[in-house]
Design a protein around this motif. Structure first.
Motif, PDB file in Angstrom:
ATOM      1  N   GLY A 140       0.679  -1.168   0.156  1.00 30.41           N
ATOM      2  CA  GLY A 140       0.155   0.230   0.195  1.00 30.41           C
ATOM      3  C   GLY A 140       0.881   1.243  -0.089  1.00 30.41           C
ATOM      4  O   GLY A 140       0.558   2.041  -0.626  1.00 30.41           O
ATOM      5  N   PHE A 141       2.028   1.382   0.939  1.00 30.89           N
ATOM      6  CA  PHE A 141       2.773   2.461   0.816  1.00 30.89           C
ATOM      7  C   PHE A 141       3.542   2.643  -0.315  1.00 30.89           C
ATOM      8  O   PHE A 141       3.691   3.761  -0.901  1.00 30.89           O
ATOM      9  CB  PHE A 141       3.808   2.447   1.940  1.00 30.89           C
ATOM     10  CG  PHE A 141       3.135   2.678   3.454  1.00 30.89           C
ATOM     11  CD1 PHE A 141       2.487   3.980   3.478  1.00 30.89           C
ATOM     12  CD2 PHE A 141       3.369   1.854   4.528  1.00 30.89           C
ATOM     13  CE1 PHE A 141       2.108   4.421   4.940  1.00 30.89           C
ATOM     14  CE2 PHE A 141       2.829   2.679   5.873  1.00 30.89           C
ATOM     15  CZ  PHE A 141       2.087   3.604   5.811  1.00 30.89           C
ATOM     16  N   ALA A 142       3.945   1.651  -0.993  1.00 36.15           N
ATOM     17  CA  ALA A 142       4.715   1.589  -2.253  1.00 36.15           C
ATOM     18  C   ALA A 142       3.979   1.931  -3.333  1.00 36.15           C
ATOM     19  O   ALA A 142       4.361   2.750  -4.160  1.00 36.15           O
ATOM     20  CB  ALA A 142       5.376   0.475  -2.621  1.00 36.15           C
ATOM     21  N   THR A 143       2.638   1.633  -3.600  1.00 37.86           N
ATOM     22  CA  THR A 143       1.736   2.029  -4.543  1.00 37.86           C
ATOM     23  C   THR A 143       1.642   3.576  -4.338  1.00 37.86           C
ATOM     24  O   THR A 143       1.731   4.351  -5.221  1.00 37.86           O
ATOM     25  CB  THR A 143       0.626   1.088  -4.466  1.00 37.86           C
ATOM     26  OG1 THR A 143       0.686  -0.079  -4.476  1.00 37.86           O
ATOM     27  CG2 THR A 143      -0.492   1.732  -5.490  1.00 37.86           C
ATOM     28  N   HIS A 144       1.085   4.046  -3.111  1.00 36.39           N
ATOM     29  CA  HIS A 144       0.595   5.375  -3.295  1.00 36.39           C
ATOM     30  C   HIS A 144       2.066   6.155  -3.100  1.00 36.39           C
ATOM     31  O   HIS A 144       2.112   7.442  -3.526  1.00 36.39           O
ATOM     32  CB  HIS A 144      -0.318   5.730  -2.130  1.00 36.39           C
ATOM     33  CG  HIS A 144      -1.487   4.778  -2.450  1.00 36.39           C
ATOM     34  ND1 HIS A 144      -2.509   5.350  -3.335  1.00 36.39           N
ATOM     35  CD2 HIS A 144      -1.950   3.686  -1.977  1.00 36.39           C
ATOM     36  CE1 HIS A 144      -3.386   4.657  -3.575  1.00 36.39           C
ATOM     37  NE2 HIS A 144      -3.319   3.495  -2.619  1.00 36.39           N
ATOM     38  N   GLY A 145       3.029   5.769  -2.551  1.00 37.34           N
ATOM     39  CA  GLY A 145       4.096   6.650  -2.569  1.00 37.34           C
ATOM     40  C   GLY A 145       4.873   7.048  -3.756  1.00 37.34           C
ATOM     41  O   GLY A 145       5.149   8.014  -4.373  1.00 37.34           O
ATOM     42  N   THR A 146       4.789   5.945  -4.858  1.00 41.48           N
ATOM     43  CA  THR A 146       5.183   5.973  -6.266  1.00 41.48           C
ATOM     44  C   THR A 146       4.223   6.862  -7.084  1.00 41.48           C
ATOM     45  O   THR A 146       4.574   7.780  -7.581  1.00 41.48           O
ATOM     46  CB  THR A 146       5.291   4.721  -6.968  1.00 41.48           C
ATOM     47  OG1 THR A 146       6.291   3.999  -6.157  1.00 41.48           O
ATOM     48  CG2 THR A 146       5.765   4.661  -8.384  1.00 41.48           C
ATOM     49  N   LYS A 147       3.091   6.425  -6.829  1.00 40.47           N
ATOM     50  CA  LYS A 147       1.985   7.397  -7.730  1.00 40.47           C
ATOM     51  C   LYS A 147       1.653   8.787  -7.310  1.00 40.47           C
ATOM     52  O   LYS A 147       1.479   9.577  -8.197  1.00 40.47           O
ATOM     53  CB  LYS A 147       0.643   6.500  -7.460  1.00 40.47           C
ATOM     54  CG  LYS A 147      -0.548   6.986  -8.390  1.00 40.47           C
ATOM     55  CD  LYS A 147      -1.657   5.953  -8.454  1.00 40.47           C
ATOM     56  CE  LYS A 147      -2.333   5.604  -7.242  1.00 40.47           C
ATOM     57  NZ  LYS A 147      -3.456   5.076  -7.400  1.00 40.47           N
ATOM     58  N   LEU A 148       1.839   9.025  -6.117  1.00 38.21           N
ATOM     59  CA  LEU A 148       1.575  10.407  -5.713  1.00 38.21           C
ATOM     60  C   LEU A 148       3.055  11.131  -5.376  1.00 38.21           C
ATOM     61  O   LEU A 148       2.869  12.153  -4.679  1.00 38.21           O
ATOM     62  CB  LEU A 148       0.983  10.358  -4.196  1.00 38.21           C
ATOM     63  CG  LEU A 148      -0.468   9.569  -4.398  1.00 38.21           C
ATOM     64  CD1 LEU A 148      -1.153   9.578  -3.150  1.00 38.21           C
ATOM     65  CD2 LEU A 148      -1.456  10.215  -5.422  1.00 38.21           C
ATOM     66  N   TYR A 149       3.871  10.659  -5.693  1.00 37.24           N
ATOM     67  CA  TYR A 149       5.273  11.418  -5.745  1.00 37.24           C
ATOM     68  C   TYR A 149       5.637  11.676  -4.094  1.00 37.24           C
ATOM     69  O   TYR A 149       5.953  12.863  -3.825  1.00 37.24           O
ATOM     70  CB  TYR A 149       5.361  12.497  -6.467  1.00 37.24           C
ATOM     71  CG  TYR A 149       5.173  12.356  -7.986  1.00 37.24           C
ATOM     72  CD1 TYR A 149       6.183  11.460  -8.799  1.00 37.24           C
ATOM     73  CD2 TYR A 149       3.878  12.360  -8.447  1.00 37.24           C
ATOM     74  CE1 TYR A 149       5.704  11.193 -10.085  1.00 37.24           C
ATOM     75  CE2 TYR A 149       3.634  12.177  -9.754  1.00 37.24           C
ATOM     76  CZ  TYR A 149       4.518  11.478 -10.561  1.00 37.24           C
ATOM     77  OH  TYR A 149       4.595  11.397 -11.903  1.00 37.24           O
ATOM     78  N   ARG A 150       5.413  10.760  -3.229  1.00 32.25           N
ATOM     79  CA  ARG A 150       5.506  11.106  -1.786  1.00 32.25           C
ATOM     80  C   ARG A 150       6.559  10.035  -1.175  1.00 32.25           C
ATOM     81  O   ARG A 150       6.481   8.916  -0.799  1.00 32.25           O
ATOM     82  CB  ARG A 150       4.331  10.679  -1.168  1.00 32.25           C
ATOM     83  CG  ARG A 150       3.172  12.001  -1.332  1.00 32.25           C
ATOM     84  CD  ARG A 150       1.911  11.463  -0.491  1.00 32.25           C
ATOM     85  NE  ARG A 150       0.944  12.667  -0.836  1.00 32.25           N
ATOM     86  CZ  ARG A 150       0.829  13.803  -0.185  1.00 32.25           C
ATOM     87  NH1 ARG A 150       1.405  13.811   1.029  1.00 32.25           N
ATOM     88  NH2 ARG A 150      -0.100  14.559  -0.357  1.00 32.25           N
ATOM     89  N   PRO A 151       7.865  10.768  -1.218  1.00 28.63           N
ATOM     90  CA  PRO A 151       8.899   9.888  -0.572  1.00 28.63           C
ATOM     91  C   PRO A 151       8.902   9.452   0.775  1.00 28.63           C
ATOM     92  O   PRO A 151       9.623   8.176   1.057  1.00 28.63           O
ATOM     93  CB  PRO A 151      10.073  10.789  -0.950  1.00 28.63           C
ATOM     94  CG  PRO A 151       9.345  12.014  -0.826  1.00 28.63           C
ATOM     95  CD  PRO A 151       8.245  11.999  -1.520  1.00 28.63           C
ATOM     96  N   GLY A 152       8.045  10.103   1.545  1.00 28.80           N
ATOM     97  CA  GLY A 152       7.870   9.667   2.847  1.00 28.80           C
ATOM     98  C   GLY A 152       7.120   8.164   3.034  1.00 28.80           C
ATOM     99  O   GLY A 152       7.599   7.194   3.839  1.00 28.80           O
TER     100      GLY A 152
END
Length: 500
Positions: A140-152
């Motif tokens: 879940g974190f990997a998907t939305h971190g990548t898609k939303l450009y959120r490195p945190g």
């Protein structure tokens, strides 16, 4: 898993007191009548009845799945996570988003197995801090971190991933743990994490997790060997004390030999034989003629499988994309039909079937050319075009957040007749792209497919990588030749998600 409640219909059908066909995300009754489908009750209010494999008693539970509502990150400090939200709450959001993005809960098991269908209930039983829950959070974190450009979020995904690698290595030392569905699902989810993180400069290490799946199931590292585990009734792939019908079960047929599972198993054996014969310069024409006869016979068996499907299982045309004047077609806007399906699992089964048949037709036509017998060329190319068009017609259903919104855009002329303007669709759940990308890649490499269509399929793969955050799709789109083992390992991980 069966819906448990006063009504399973969409809000529009319930208001009109009509029987709903329950197709997701929008019902066919509404689409056919050109009404706006009101959708289904929110996931938290949906009660499902899951059957306990221990005693067979129904165990009701409420799904916590929720669509992630975070916007794309803009530049500036402190954007990834507002300070007032606790880490525990952020992890809960990641878990809820994972269930929404990747779990397809079947509402009719005679038509659909769903995808990760029983995973949420497993996580509820094991606890929100279990290793299985952590694996879901990592994805879940990997998907939305990548898609939303959120490195945190990506850093959180990485921490969960590497923590799980260490704990999984220790757990595997316990023979009792290796024999559990939990161990299988953790291996699959870690492989999915690698497929998400893959890119042009990093192909990913999903192959290690595919080997882990094979070791847990005690099979050779091949997606088709999953069917062997099912045939031998491996304890992990038995559901509720009964034999697991496999990723692609026989539907509305008592003849197990004609199931897609069995046909794909035969296809795998034939494909390996064909590669060996075609690579051997000493192969005689008699052997090639026999190979062609076997390939043609298997293709006809696939045709019979298609013809025997129940009407509810077949695709349903819901719209048309008109030909426009764009310099380049936007993904989802190839001129022709738009089809819908019972759910994304069913659409994935159809595209797996189409990819296998197209490989077979390519082989038959190649052998006909070598043998110079002139057979199958006209009808073979015609059937090739039909199958590719069927696959292309499924792309909006796989990729759009709401097929109704997409169709309304077509009615308003959006994406049609606008020069040099690429129409776009609202991205749907990543599981749609996950189930589509391997068939797209296979077909995009076949010389019997027209060049313009192959380019469109590659554009669709690039779209999946960008908008659904599955990095491996970008590799499929850009790299001319993918090693067969790399492709097969990805299929193993995707198909294993249908076993839970």
């Amino acid at each position: 898993m069966v819906y448990y409640g006063p009504s399973r219909g969409c809000e529009t059908c319930k208001r009109r007191r009509k029987k709903c066909d329950e197709t997701r995300p929008s019902c066919l009754r509404c689409i056919t009548a050109q009404r706006t489908c009101g959708g289904y009750e929110d996931g938290t209010n949906c009660m499902f009845r899951q059957y306990d494999g221990q005693d067979g008693d129904p165990v009701p539970f409420k799904s916590m799945a929720r669509k992630c509502s975070l916007p794309v990150r803009v530049s500036g400090p402190g954007i990834d996570k507002p300070q007032e939200i606790s880490d525990e709450k952020v992890e809960e959001f990641a878990l809820r988003a994972f269930f929404y993005d990747y779990c397809i809960i079947s509402t009719n098991h005679s038509l659909s197995r769903g995808y990760f269908d029983g995973l949420e209930l497993m996580v509820q039983r094991l606890g929100w801090q279990s290793d299985l829950a952590k694996a879901c959070k990592a994805v879940g974190f990997a998907t939305h971190g990548t898609k939303l450009y959120r490195p945190g979020l990506m850093r959180k995904a990485e921490v969960f991933y590497y923590t799980l690698l260490g704990s999984l290595a220790k757990a595997i030392a316990d023979p009792a743990f290796v024999k559990t569905t939990e161990s299988l699902m953790i291996a699959v989810l870690l492989g999915l994490y690698e497929m998400i993180m893959a890119g042009d400069s990093y192909p990913g290490n999903h192959n290690a997790h595919a080997r882990g799946v094979a070791a847990i199931l005690q099979i050779e590292n091949s997606p088709l060997e999953l069917f062997g585990a099912i045939r031998s009734s491996h304890p992990i792939v038995r559901k509720n004390g009964i034999r697991n019908p496999g990723p692609f079960p026989t539907l509305y047929s008592d003849d197990a030999s004609q199931s897609l599972n069995n046909l794909l198993l035969i296809f795998g054996s034939l494909w390996r034989q064909a590669n060996a014969l075609l690579a051997d310069p000493l192969t005689g024409l008699d052997n090639l003629h026999q190979l062609k006869c076997e390939a043609t016979a298997l293709d006809q068996a696939f045709v019979r499988w298609e013809q025997a499907r129940a009407e509810d299982f077949k695709p349903w045309e819901v719209g048309q994309v008109s030909g426009g004047q764009e310099a380049k077609l936007g993904v989802g806007y190839w001129p022709g039909r738009v089809d819908t399906y019972f759910d994304l699992y069913v659409a994935g089964v159809w595209n797996t079937y189409r990819a296998a048949r197209l490989l077979l037709l390519d082989l038959v036509l190649k052998l006909s050319t070598i043998l110079n017998d002139g057979h199958m060329h006209g009808s073979g190319y015609q059937e090739t075009l039909r199958l590719v068009e069927d696959m292309v017609s499924s792309i909006p259903f796989h990729l759009a957040e709401d097929i109704q919104v997409f169709l309304r855009g077509l009615e308003n002329g959006y994406g049609v007749g606008k020069k040099n303007v690429l129409a776009t669709i609202e991205p749907g759940r990543p599981v749609g792209g996950l189930l589509l990308m391997h068939p797209l890649y296979v077909v995009s490499k076949l010389s019997i497919v027209p060049q313009q269509l192959r380019e469109y399929l590659r554009d669709s793969l690039e779209w999946i990588a960008k908008h659904m955050a599955i990095g491996q799709a970008s590799i499929f789109a850009k790299i001319p030749e993918i090693h067969e083992e790399y492709l097969a390992d990805g299929c193993t991980l995707v198909w294993a998600g249908m076993l839970v």
